[in-house]
Design a protein around this motif. Sequence first.
Motif, mmCIF file in Angstrom:
data_model
loop_
_atom_site.group_PDB
_atom_site.id
_atom_site.type_symbol
_atom_site.label_atom_id
_atom_site.label_comp_id
_atom_site.label_asym_id
_atom_site.label_seq_id
_atom_site.Cartn_x
_atom_site.Cartn_y
_atom_site.Cartn_z
ATOM 1 N N LYS A 121 -2.716 21.152 -55.017
ATOM 2 C CA LYS A 121 -2.510 22.446 -55.701
ATOM 3 C C LYS A 121 -1.178 22.409 -56.257
ATOM 4 O O LYS A 121 -0.247 22.015 -55.759
ATOM 5 C CB LYS A 121 -2.528 23.593 -54.862
ATOM 6 C CG LYS A 121 -3.982 23.910 -54.378
ATOM 7 C CD LYS A 121 -3.835 25.148 -53.387
ATOM 8 C CE LYS A 121 -5.503 25.325 -52.881
ATOM 9 N NZ LYS A 121 -5.010 26.658 -51.855
ATOM 10 N N PRO A 122 -0.796 22.881 -57.474
ATOM 11 C CA PRO A 122 0.517 22.652 -58.214
ATOM 12 C C PRO A 122 1.713 23.621 -57.361
ATOM 13 O O PRO A 122 2.758 22.823 -57.175
ATOM 14 C CB PRO A 122 0.258 23.456 -59.440
ATOM 15 C CG PRO A 122 -1.089 23.458 -59.817
ATOM 16 C CD PRO A 122 -2.052 23.293 -58.563
ATOM 17 N N GLU A 123 1.179 24.629 -56.642
ATOM 18 C CA GLU A 123 2.236 25.101 -55.859
ATOM 19 C C GLU A 123 2.640 24.592 -54.548
ATOM 20 O O GLU A 123 3.566 24.681 -53.990
ATOM 21 C CB GLU A 123 1.764 26.436 -55.530
ATOM 22 C CG GLU A 123 0.467 26.806 -54.658
ATOM 23 C CD GLU A 123 -0.632 26.877 -55.700
ATOM 24 O OE1 GLU A 123 -1.743 27.517 -55.328
ATOM 25 O OE2 GLU A 123 -0.667 26.297 -56.678
ATOM 26 N N GLU A 124 1.944 23.456 -54.325
ATOM 27 C CA GLU A 124 2.153 22.487 -53.416
ATOM 28 C C GLU A 124 2.901 21.314 -53.780
ATOM 29 O O GLU A 124 3.309 20.245 -52.957
ATOM 30 C CB GLU A 124 0.839 22.153 -52.603
ATOM 31 C CG GLU A 124 -0.031 23.061 -51.856
ATOM 32 C CD GLU A 124 -1.130 22.716 -51.376
ATOM 33 O OE1 GLU A 124 -1.369 23.199 -50.054
ATOM 34 O OE2 GLU A 124 -1.623 21.969 -51.802
ATOM 35 N N ILE A 125 3.328 21.111 -54.999
ATOM 36 C CA ILE A 125 4.196 20.290 -55.354
ATOM 37 C C ILE A 125 5.513 20.501 -56.015
ATOM 38 O O ILE A 125 5.871 21.720 -56.387
ATOM 39 C CB ILE A 125 3.442 19.592 -56.778
ATOM 40 C CG1 ILE A 125 1.980 19.048 -56.333
ATOM 41 C CG2 ILE A 125 4.229 18.561 -57.342
ATOM 42 C CD1 ILE A 125 1.091 18.737 -57.630
ATOM 43 N N ILE A 126 6.501 19.645 -55.610
ATOM 44 C CA ILE A 126 7.961 20.035 -55.876
ATOM 45 C C ILE A 126 8.142 19.091 -57.158
ATOM 46 O O ILE A 126 7.642 17.958 -57.229
ATOM 47 C CB ILE A 126 8.876 19.324 -55.004
ATOM 48 C CG1 ILE A 126 8.839 20.396 -53.444
ATOM 49 C CG2 ILE A 126 10.240 19.226 -55.471
ATOM 50 C CD1 ILE A 126 9.506 19.634 -52.495
ATOM 51 N N TYR A 127 8.725 19.570 -58.147
ATOM 52 C CA TYR A 127 8.982 18.954 -59.573
ATOM 53 C C TYR A 127 10.641 18.881 -59.473
ATOM 54 O O TYR A 127 11.217 19.701 -59.455
ATOM 55 C CB TYR A 127 8.345 19.700 -60.571
ATOM 56 C CG TYR A 127 8.628 18.868 -61.941
ATOM 57 C CD1 TYR A 127 7.559 18.204 -62.549
ATOM 58 C CD2 TYR A 127 9.733 18.591 -62.685
ATOM 59 C CE1 TYR A 127 7.432 17.642 -63.661
ATOM 60 C CE2 TYR A 127 9.906 18.015 -63.655
ATOM 61 C CZ TYR A 127 8.715 17.269 -64.174
ATOM 62 O OH TYR A 127 8.786 16.455 -65.296
ATOM 63 N N ILE A 128 11.100 17.492 -59.764
ATOM 64 C CA ILE A 128 12.454 17.443 -59.697
ATOM 65 C C ILE A 128 12.902 17.019 -60.921
ATOM 66 O O ILE A 128 12.290 15.890 -61.520
ATOM 67 C CB ILE A 128 12.812 16.342 -58.730
ATOM 68 C CG1 ILE A 128 12.475 17.081 -57.086
ATOM 69 C CG2 ILE A 128 14.553 16.146 -58.359
ATOM 70 C CD1 ILE A 128 12.691 16.208 -56.029
ATOM 71 N N GLY A 129 14.072 17.303 -61.710
ATOM 72 C CA GLY A 129 14.752 16.977 -62.779
ATOM 73 C C GLY A 129 16.244 17.294 -62.965
ATOM 74 O O GLY A 129 16.565 18.109 -62.278
ATOM 75 N N ASP A 130 16.680 16.647 -64.121
ATOM 76 C CA ASP A 130 18.059 17.002 -64.158
ATOM 77 C C ASP A 130 18.199 18.023 -65.465
ATOM 78 O O ASP A 130 19.215 18.138 -65.923
ATOM 79 C CB ASP A 130 19.072 15.705 -64.525
ATOM 80 C CG ASP A 130 18.370 15.174 -65.871
ATOM 81 O OD1 ASP A 130 17.208 14.746 -66.033
ATOM 82 O OD2 ASP A 130 19.478 14.662 -66.536
ATOM 83 N N THR A 131 17.302 18.364 -66.394
ATOM 84 C CA THR A 131 17.345 19.176 -67.378
ATOM 85 C C THR A 131 16.619 20.481 -67.403
ATOM 86 O O THR A 131 15.641 20.451 -66.644
ATOM 87 C CB THR A 131 16.940 18.209 -68.608
ATOM 88 O OG1 THR A 131 15.513 18.215 -68.569
ATOM 89 C CG2 THR A 131 17.539 16.948 -68.680
ATOM 90 N N GLY A 132 16.752 21.341 -68.503
ATOM 91 C CA GLY A 132 16.270 22.410 -68.727
ATOM 92 C C GLY A 132 14.785 22.376 -69.003
ATOM 93 O O GLY A 132 13.876 23.117 -68.498
#
Length: 215
Positions: free
Chosen positions: A159-170
Motif C-alpha cells: 500500500k502507498p501509505e506503507e511506503i517511505i518516499y525520500i527526496g531532496d526537493t519540493g
Amino acid sequence: MNFKAVIFDLDGTLVNSIEDLGDSLNEVLRNYNYPTHSYEAYENFIGSGIRSLVVKALPENQRDEAQINRSFDDMMHVYRSQCTNKTKPYEGIIELLDQLKARQLKLCVLSNKADEFTKKIVQNIFPGYFDSIHGLSLEAHKKPNPIKAIEISKNLNIKPEEIIYIGDTGIDMQTATNANMYAVGVLWGFRSKDELKNTGAKYILEHPLDLMKIL
C-alpha cells in the motif's frame, strides 16, 4: 506505521551528480559559444529532468524549440559517456541501504533523470541493492505526477501509505504527497529545509542514518 518499502530520488538524495551534469552541459554550451555555469547554478537548475535542465542552462534568447532539441540531443550524447565519472554516493548512504536490506524492506529508485542514465548510475554505484529502478521515459510522467510511484506500489503489492518516499526537493515531497506516501526530505541535497517543509515533508533527515529513527 509499519513501513515495508522505501522509494529514493536519485540526484541530491542517493548520489551527488552535479559535477558530471555540469561538466557535460558546459561542454555542450561551449560548443555553441554560449556562457557556461557554475556547479552552484546547476544545483538550482536540476530536479525536473535533463530537458528542463538544458532549457534553464541555455541563454534566454536561445530557447527556441529547435535549439532546445539540438542541445538536448547533444547533452544526452555527452552525458552518456560521462555520467559516472565523478558521481558518487553521499556519506552514509551505503550504510543506510545495508541496514534497510537487513530489515528486508523493498528498495526502489524513482528519478526525473532519463531512464537510461538512472539505471546506468544506480546499477554502477549500487549493484544489487534495489528491487526496481525507474527514470523518466515520458515527459507526461515527470514528478510530481505520482503515476510511477503508484505503479511501483502496485508492482510491490504494498500500500502507498506503507511506503517511505525520500527526496531532496519540493518536487519529491509533492510526489510523495500525491501518491499518499510518507514524505521524507533530506538536507544534504540541493534544496532548503523550508522548501521541503512547505511542500509536504513529514520528516527531515540531516544524515542518512537518521531514517532509522522512523523505523
